[in-house]
Design a protein around this motif. Structure first.
Motif, PDB file in Angstrom:
ATOM      1  N   ASP A 104      45.760  58.629 -54.783  1.00  0.00           N
ATOM      2  CA  ASP A 104      46.316  59.133 -55.824  1.00  0.00           C
ATOM      3  C   ASP A 104      47.078  60.339 -55.331  1.00  0.00           C
ATOM      4  N   LEU A 105      46.625  61.176 -54.359  1.00  0.00           N
ATOM      5  CA  LEU A 105      47.318  62.384 -54.072  1.00  0.00           C
ATOM      6  C   LEU A 105      48.508  62.117 -53.528  1.00  0.00           C
ATOM      7  N   ILE A 106      48.742  61.144 -52.624  1.00  0.00           N
ATOM      8  CA  ILE A 106      49.856  60.912 -51.917  1.00  0.00           C
ATOM      9  C   ILE A 106      51.124  60.355 -52.672  1.00  0.00           C
ATOM     10  N   GLN A 107      50.429  59.818 -53.770  1.00  0.00           N
ATOM     11  CA  GLN A 107      51.067  59.027 -54.985  1.00  0.00           C
ATOM     12  C   GLN A 107      51.906  60.196 -55.742  1.00  0.00           C
ATOM     13  N   LYS A 108      51.339  61.300 -55.789  1.00  0.00           N
ATOM     14  CA  LYS A 108      51.999  62.526 -56.572  1.00  0.00           C
ATOM     15  C   LYS A 108      52.626  63.426 -55.672  1.00  0.00           C
ATOM     16  N   LEU A 109      52.400  63.637 -54.255  1.00  0.00           N
ATOM     17  CA  LEU A 109      53.006  64.562 -53.533  1.00  0.00           C
ATOM     18  C   LEU A 109      54.199  63.995 -52.753  1.00  0.00           C
ATOM     19  N   PHE A 110      54.237  62.741 -52.396  1.00  0.00           N
ATOM     20  CA  PHE A 110      55.351  62.312 -51.667  1.00  0.00           C
ATOM     21  C   PHE A 110      56.094  61.492 -52.651  1.00  0.00           C
ATOM     22  N   GLN A 111      57.384  61.248 -51.997  1.00  0.00           N
ATOM     23  CA  GLN A 111      58.635  60.594 -52.884  1.00  0.00           C
ATOM     24  C   GLN A 111      58.884  59.185 -52.058  1.00  0.00           C
ATOM     25  N   LYS A 112      59.258  59.216 -50.617  1.00  0.00           N
ATOM     26  CA  LYS A 112      59.707  58.478 -49.837  1.00  0.00           C
ATOM     27  C   LYS A 112      58.592  57.171 -49.545  1.00  0.00           C
ATOM     28  N   THR A 113      59.077  56.000 -49.990  1.00  0.00           N
ATOM     29  CA  THR A 113      58.112  54.936 -49.894  1.00  0.00           C
ATOM     30  C   THR A 113      57.531  54.511 -48.510  1.00  0.00           C
ATOM     31  N   LEU A 288      51.756  71.987 -32.519  1.00  0.00           N
ATOM     32  CA  LEU A 288      51.153  72.637 -33.524  1.00  0.00           C
ATOM     33  C   LEU A 288      51.990  74.012 -34.033  1.00  0.00           C
ATOM     34  N   ILE A 289      52.541  74.430 -32.851  1.00  0.00           N
ATOM     35  CA  ILE A 289      53.552  75.627 -32.870  1.00  0.00           C
ATOM     36  C   ILE A 289      54.779  75.526 -33.523  1.00  0.00           C
ATOM     37  N   LEU A 290      55.328  74.323 -33.359  1.00  0.00           N
ATOM     38  CA  LEU A 290      56.479  73.648 -34.109  1.00  0.00           C
ATOM     39  C   LEU A 290      56.221  73.326 -35.423  1.00  0.00           C
ATOM     40  N   PHE A 291      54.939  72.910 -35.802  1.00  0.00           N
ATOM     41  CA  PHE A 291      54.718  72.274 -37.129  1.00  0.00           C
ATOM     42  C   PHE A 291      54.521  73.511 -37.821  1.00  0.00           C
ATOM     43  N   LEU A 292      53.841  74.602 -37.559  1.00  0.00           N
ATOM     44  CA  LEU A 292      53.444  75.663 -38.319  1.00  0.00           C
ATOM     45  C   LEU A 292      54.814  76.692 -38.510  1.00  0.00           C
ATOM     46  N   PHE A 293      55.804  76.597 -37.436  1.00  0.00           N
ATOM     47  CA  PHE A 293      57.093  77.260 -37.600  1.00  0.00           C
ATOM     48  C   PHE A 293      57.959  76.549 -38.647  1.00  0.00           C
ATOM     49  N   TYR A 294      58.000  75.110 -38.654  1.00  0.00           N
ATOM     50  CA  TYR A 294      58.837  74.477 -39.771  1.00  0.00           C
ATOM     51  C   TYR A 294      58.192  74.591 -41.030  1.00  0.00           C
ATOM     52  N   PHE A 295      56.832  74.430 -40.842  1.00  0.00           N
ATOM     53  CA  PHE A 295      56.025  74.281 -42.268  1.00  0.00           C
ATOM     54  C   PHE A 295      56.253  75.583 -43.065  1.00  0.00           C
ATOM     55  N   PHE A 296      56.149  76.853 -42.546  1.00  0.00           N
ATOM     56  CA  PHE A 296      56.268  78.162 -43.139  1.00  0.00           C
ATOM     57  C   PHE A 296      57.641  78.312 -43.550  1.00  0.00           C
ATOM     58  N   LYS A 297      58.700  77.501 -42.630  1.00  0.00           N
ATOM     59  CA  LYS A 297      60.092  77.905 -43.120  1.00  0.00           C
ATOM     60  C   LYS A 297      60.330  77.043 -44.313  1.00  0.00           C
ATOM     61  N   LYS A 298      59.776  75.917 -44.297  1.00  0.00           N
ATOM     62  CA  LYS A 298      59.809  75.094 -45.747  1.00  0.00           C
ATOM     63  C   LYS A 298      59.422  75.629 -46.902  1.00  0.00           C
ATOM     64  N   TYR A 343      40.330  65.120 -41.554  1.00  0.00           N
ATOM     65  CA  TYR A 343      41.328  64.210 -41.183  1.00  0.00           C
ATOM     66  C   TYR A 343      42.465  63.873 -42.360  1.00  0.00           C
ATOM     67  N   PRO A 344      41.758  63.462 -43.527  1.00  0.00           N
ATOM     68  CA  PRO A 344      42.916  63.349 -44.727  1.00  0.00           C
ATOM     69  C   PRO A 344      43.735  64.277 -44.981  1.00  0.00           C
ATOM     70  N   PHE A 345      43.244  65.482 -44.854  1.00  0.00           N
ATOM     71  CA  PHE A 345      44.051  66.691 -45.095  1.00  0.00           C
ATOM     72  C   PHE A 345      45.001  67.022 -44.260  1.00  0.00           C
ATOM     73  N   LEU A 346      44.767  66.832 -42.906  1.00  0.00           N
ATOM     74  CA  LEU A 346      45.874  66.712 -41.704  1.00  0.00           C
ATOM     75  C   LEU A 346      47.041  65.821 -41.925  1.00  0.00           C
ATOM     76  N   LEU A 347      46.558  64.581 -42.377  1.00  0.00           N
ATOM     77  CA  LEU A 347      47.594  63.669 -42.616  1.00  0.00           C
ATOM     78  C   LEU A 347      48.411  63.906 -43.741  1.00  0.00           C
ATOM     79  N   GLY A 351      52.596  64.617 -42.961  1.00  0.00           N
ATOM     80  CA  GLY A 351      53.374  63.633 -43.980  1.00  0.00           C
ATOM     81  C   GLY A 351      54.378  64.670 -44.751  1.00  0.00           C
ATOM     82  N   PHE A 352      53.734  65.711 -44.890  1.00  0.00           N
ATOM     83  CA  PHE A 352      54.714  66.890 -45.533  1.00  0.00           C
ATOM     84  C   PHE A 352      55.775  66.917 -44.741  1.00  0.00           C
ATOM     85  N   ILE A 353      55.576  67.310 -43.550  1.00  0.00           N
ATOM     86  CA  ILE A 353      56.457  67.885 -42.563  1.00  0.00           C
ATOM     87  C   ILE A 353      57.452  66.924 -42.142  1.00  0.00           C
TER      88      ILE A 353
END
Length: 387
Positions: A104-113, A288-298, A343-347, A351-353
């Motif tokens: 239910d969370l990913i249904q609400k949080l994500f748009q692309k099939t 992880l560094i690239l993930f955090l950089f892009y994450f906070f940029k978004k 684990y589910p929260f990391l996914l 997925g957001f990135i």
């Protein structure tokens, strides 16, 4: 609000197919895992839980002076074992329940099939989740009530009703003492990402704060979630004549050793353990560094409800990790068991990135779906060799 929980009829056909495929994979793998392992496996902790459940039935007590007293764990799980005994059915319910809230969370949080498909399959193939649902451990109900609590907060943002948010908070803290780390993360996350942006510098007065729906939710949640742990600590301290410590002693590992230990486990989730640890950690840290950089940029560019909620999830996951690293609780072999909770929260964070990453979709999703072969093979191998 729970009407959202039973909204299967409102899903489109593609979503229904996606839900059912994930559900069936989890059902088959969990039943196979239980059968292959000749039932739910048990460790030292498991026997403590089961003995305590038996004591509750026979003697209406859970602290035995004749044997090792039950004082190191929260009390909620033995109560569940009174109903479910060896927890075969309980673990199945918990795994499928976690999946429903996650879906239910990913249904609400994500748009692309394609992204939704990847998130469903990544969850369904997740070795850490089958690990904790293979044993008589408190992690399965803990994760179920935790993700239900976070799910409830997502809907609280709109409807301002905090009953289910507080109720699930009470339940997950009744399962494990580590729930306190999530209470700290959730409370501080509400303050940072929901309360502060809605208040200006002149409005920090008690009457104004109390009118803020997030502040009231924070107060109610703090009370309801910490209540079971502190009541249990007080009772256990009295029953054990003052020999009960509410704070765990730090393990014999150093902070650096624990970081390497956790880094080893986390990197195994994404890279085969046959790759040397140094290489896996290097790739993992760089990613992880690239993930955090892009994450906070978004995050700086977007302030919509879903993006803010993703940041909230990142924060509480980060606080839990720091808390576990600092406390260094449990033995070294317990690391994957403790980490499986996130684990589910990391996914969701990954997925957001992936969804926001502006690159060729064929390349991006091609790599993402090819990677799914690794957790699938790892899960199959682990199920086959369960003992």
């Amino acid at each position: 609000m729970l009407s959202h929980f039973f909204s299967f009829k409102n899903l489109d056909s593609n979503s229904k197919i996606r839900f059912l495929i994930g559900f069936l994979i989890l059902l088959i793998f969990q039943i196979w895992s239980t059968y292959k392992g000749e039932g739910i496996a048990k460790t030292h902790d498991s026997f403590q839980y089961l003995q305590t459940a038996e004591n509750l039935i026979l003697q209406s007590d859970f602290i035995q002076k004749e044997a090792q007293p039950y004082i190191a764990w929260a009390l909620g799980f033995p109560f569940l074992l009174i109903l479910f005994k060896d927890s075969i059915f309980l673990n199945l319910i918990c795994l499928l329940g976690v999946y429903i809230f996650y879906f239910d969370l990913i249904q609400k949080l994500f748009q692309k099939t394609l992204m939704k498909w990847w998130l469903i399959l990544a969850f369904s193939f997740a070795t850490p989740l089958y690990l904790i649902h293979h044993f008589v451990w408190s992690e399965p109900p803990f994760l179920l009530f935790l993700i239900a609590c976070i799910w409830a907060f997502y809907y609280l943002i709109d409807n301002q009703k905090c009953f289910w948010f507080c109720f699930f908070g009470f339940l997950f803290c009744a399962m494990r003492n580590a729930g306190l780390y999530f209470v700290i993360g959730i409370n501080s996350g509400i303050i940072l990402f929901y309360m502060l942006p809605s208040l200006n510098k002149k409005e920090f007065t008690i009457p104004i704060l109390w009118k803020n729906s997030y502040f009231k939710s924070l107060v109610y949640f703090s009370f309801s979630s910490t209540l079971p742990i502190f009541l249990w600590w007080i009772h256990a301290k009295i029953k054990t004549e003052g020999n009960f410590d509410t704070i765990y002693n730090l393990a014999l590992r150093t902070f650096l050793e624990e970081c390497l230990n956790y880094g080893d486990i986390l990197s195994r989730w994404f890279f085969p353990p046959s790759i040397p640890l140094e290489i896996r950690l290097s790739f993992f840290v760089l990613s992880l560094i690239l993930f955090l950089f892009y994450f906070f940029k978004k995050i700086k560019l977007e302030t919509d409800k879903n993006t803010n909620f993703i940041l909230f999830i990142f924060w509480i996951t980060f606080v839990y990790l720091i808390g576990m690293l600092l406390s260094r609780a449990g033995m070294k072999i317990d690391a994957e068991r403790f980490l499986a909770i996130i684990y589910p929260f990391l996914l969701i964070l990954i997925g957001f990135i992936l969804e926001k990453l502006k690159t060729n979709d064929f390349l991006k999703y091609g790599i993402a779906f090819l990677w799914l072969a690794y957790p699938l093979l790892r899960t199959l191998k682990n199920i086959i060799f369960w003992n």
